[in-house]
Write a protein that holds these residues in place. Structure first.
Motif, mmCIF file in Angstrom:
data_model
loop_
_atom_site.group_PDB
_atom_site.id
_atom_site.type_symbol
_atom_site.label_atom_id
_atom_site.label_comp_id
_atom_site.label_asym_id
_atom_site.label_seq_id
_atom_site.Cartn_x
_atom_site.Cartn_y
_atom_site.Cartn_z
ATOM 1 N N TYR A 56 7.345 10.164 4.528
ATOM 2 C CA TYR A 56 6.822 9.033 4.999
ATOM 3 C C TYR A 56 7.576 8.745 6.285
ATOM 4 C CZ TYR A 56 5.109 8.556 0.307
ATOM 5 O OH TYR A 56 4.557 8.806 -1.005
ATOM 6 N N LEU A 96 -4.803 1.767 -4.167
ATOM 7 C CA LEU A 96 -5.068 2.836 -3.104
ATOM 8 C C LEU A 96 -6.132 2.923 -2.421
ATOM 9 C CD1 LEU A 96 -3.627 5.667 -5.456
ATOM 10 C CD2 LEU A 96 -2.672 4.990 -3.333
ATOM 11 N N GLU A 150 1.836 9.651 -5.638
ATOM 12 C CA GLU A 150 2.564 10.900 -5.632
ATOM 13 C C GLU A 150 3.721 11.358 -6.530
ATOM 14 O OE1 GLU A 150 1.098 11.940 -1.154
ATOM 15 O OE2 GLU A 150 3.087 10.780 -1.191
ATOM 16 N N ARG A 161 1.015 4.382 -2.584
ATOM 17 C CA ARG A 161 1.262 5.811 -2.503
ATOM 18 C C ARG A 161 2.386 6.352 -2.979
ATOM 19 N NH1 ARG A 161 1.571 8.595 3.612
ATOM 20 N NH2 ARG A 161 1.643 10.644 2.802
ATOM 21 N N LYS A 174 0.775 -1.229 -0.003
ATOM 22 C CA LYS A 174 0.017 0.053 0.026
ATOM 23 C C LYS A 174 1.039 1.138 -0.139
ATOM 24 C CE LYS A 174 -4.199 -0.203 0.702
ATOM 25 N NZ LYS A 174 -5.494 -0.050 -0.017
ATOM 26 N N LEU A 175 1.988 1.158 0.767
ATOM 27 C CA LEU A 175 2.852 2.479 0.703
ATOM 28 C C LEU A 175 3.421 2.615 -0.546
ATOM 29 C CD1 LEU A 175 4.182 4.630 2.350
ATOM 30 C CD2 LEU A 175 5.853 3.064 2.949
#
Length: 483
Positions: A286, A325, A236, A232, A228-229
């Motif tokens: 992060y 996401l 981005e 992201r 999931k990270l």
């Protein structure tokens, strides 16, 4: 065997844990450990059954004076989760676990230890061998593939069993008696993708050193899902850099929170400096957000060769990223009845890309069947909306709380006598094979317990030696007290 384990052993518990650890026994690789158990039964002159699932049941008849006592089942699973660090070359298919001792703890060398559930096997073999123990008929059940869907427990024929009480040794906290567990399933979304060929510079992005953990026992600990990270990060990154996605993968087991994720992107050479700066900036962001929950977070960028690569069509990439996401992940509902208990959750444990599809594999858990089905419906709705397909496998029921339980009361009484304090009675969010035995054996009385273990399903897994011995001694008294 390590001299410290020899010194600290009690009635061969650590001896058998050491022997079991020497046998390769990852999920779906059960033959060697199953045959080891059969050879044990033969060498000790005990009745046994080995079935088509490679489950093994070994029976020891009651000792003198216990012939009329109700039979006791001791149960655990053979298989272990196979995880290792990046620098470890261990081959789980052919090699046993390399053990070492640090103080009170048994560790493995850069791999999972397999105390989950090797200690259950060690306890059972020690009980079956002990001629000094006073006991009713003991039925030791060793099941296969618990970690990947509980296939052994599902397939086991229980007609040979006479047990009225079942002690499951598949918990990780001394002093906690488990009396209920969640049901669950494995859900898979498959999203079709189209590929094109594009020229550019191939860049490897990797996320590592996250804590990970068991998606049932540790889903509430705010641990970051590496996949999931990574989603992201790509989301981005695309605001400032033009790139194509060639590959993305994260996680190895649907029931383990992914510690690592990896992606390959293709960019124009002129974009490289900007990409590296953006990733550096995002990494700092992060790390700041996750400084407490994920202090080891590492994000690396490795530049590879210029060339022509198969990459996702931009529309396929957007659909893939949208689903990554927006699928729910982690705790969904906390129990209103039991303080601190997770009622419903899901974990995106495995993500991988193939030539023509992306595969999302979730472990879904809930003590409320209707909400478990609602989570599945949400996943199916999203996958179907984007043109994908949805499958369910490995579904297992909840093990429901039993209001009246002789075994629970008996074990609480013995615990108070041995420890001088009350045992903790708990329901857990993780799934246990107890649910299938509760269905298969009408009226069976079940309690689950285990010694102190930490960080199961990760290379940091460790087992407390002193706790393992104390819990075994406790179970001796429990078994002797059933008449």
């Amino acid at each position: 065997m390590n001299p410290i384990l020899v010194e600290k052993d009690y009635k061969k518990v650590l001896h058998y844990f050491n022997e079991i650890s020497a046998v390769p026994r990852g999920s779906k690789n059960n033959t060697a450990i199953s045959n080891y158990l059969v050879e044990y039964a033969k060498s000790h002159g005990l009745e046994y059954v080995q079935d088509e699932y490679e489950n093994v049941v070994i029976i020891k008849e009651a000792s003198k004076g216990y012939e009329n006592a109700p039979a006791v089942i001791i149960q655990g699973h053979m298989d272990m989760v196979c995880e290792k660090t990046n620098d470890c070359t261990h081959d789980f298919l052919t090699e046993g676990i390399d053990l070492f001792v640090d103080g009170d703890y048994i560790h493995a060398d850069r791999t999972t230890l397999g105390a989950d559930n090797g200690i259950a096997l060690a306890y059972s073999l020690a009980f079956l061998e002990d001629e000094t123990l006073k006991h009713p008929r003991i039925e030791a059940i060793f099941t296969t593939d618990e970690e990947v869907g509980m296939d052994g427990a599902i397939g086991l024929d229980v007609s040979i069993l006479k047990g009225k009480y079942l002690i499951n040794v598949d918990s990780e906290e001394e002093g906690s008696l488990l009396i209920s567990s969640a049901g669950g399933l494995t859900a898979t979304c498959e999203l079709p993708v189209k590929r094109i060929n594009e020229k550019g510079l191939k860049v490897h992005l990797s996320i590592s050193e996250l804590q990970g953990g068991h998606s049932g026992a540790e889903i509430h600990k705010n641990r970051t899902n590496a996949t999931k990270l990574m989603a992201r990060l790509l989301f981005e990154l695309k605001d400032s850099t033009d790139f194509y996605l060639a590959d993305l993968a994260g996680g190895l087991k649907d029931n383990a929170i992914p510690r690592e994720a990896s992606s390959y992107i293709v960019v124009e050479s002129k974009e490289l400096d900007a990409l590296q700066e953006t990733v550096k900036s995002l990494t700092a962001k992060y790390k700041n957000e996750l400084v407490t929950s994920e202090p080891g977070l590492t994000i690396d960028v490795a530049v590879q060769e210029e060339g022509k690569y198969s990459v996702l069509h931009p529309t396929s990439f957007e659909k893939l990223l949208f689903l990554l996401l927006n699928t729910p992940n982690g705790v969904q509902v906390m129990s209103s009845d039991i303080s601190g208990l997770v009622e419903s959750s899901l974990n995106l444990g495995i993500f991988k890309m193939e030539e023509e599809k992306a595969v999302y594999c979730f472990s879904v858990r809930s003590s409320v069947n209707s909400y478990k089905q609602f989570i599945c419906s949400r996943l199916q709705y999203m996958a179907n909306f984007l043109g994908g397909e949805f499958y369910v496998r490995g579904q297992y029921p909840a093990w429901e709380y039993k209001k009246e339980s002789f075994l629970r009361d008996h074990m609480c009484k013995i615990f108070k006598e041995q420890y001088g304090r009350e045992a903790k009675l708990e329901a857990i969010h993780a799934g246990l094979e107890c649910s299938f035995f509760a269905e298969k054996i009408p009226g069976v009385d079940i309690v689950s317990l285990g010694p102190d273990m930490n960080d199961i399903h990760t290379p940091k897994e460790r087992l407390s030696i002193s706790s393992a011995i104390r819990v075994y001694q406790y179970l001796e008294k429990v078994i002797e007290g059933i008449q």
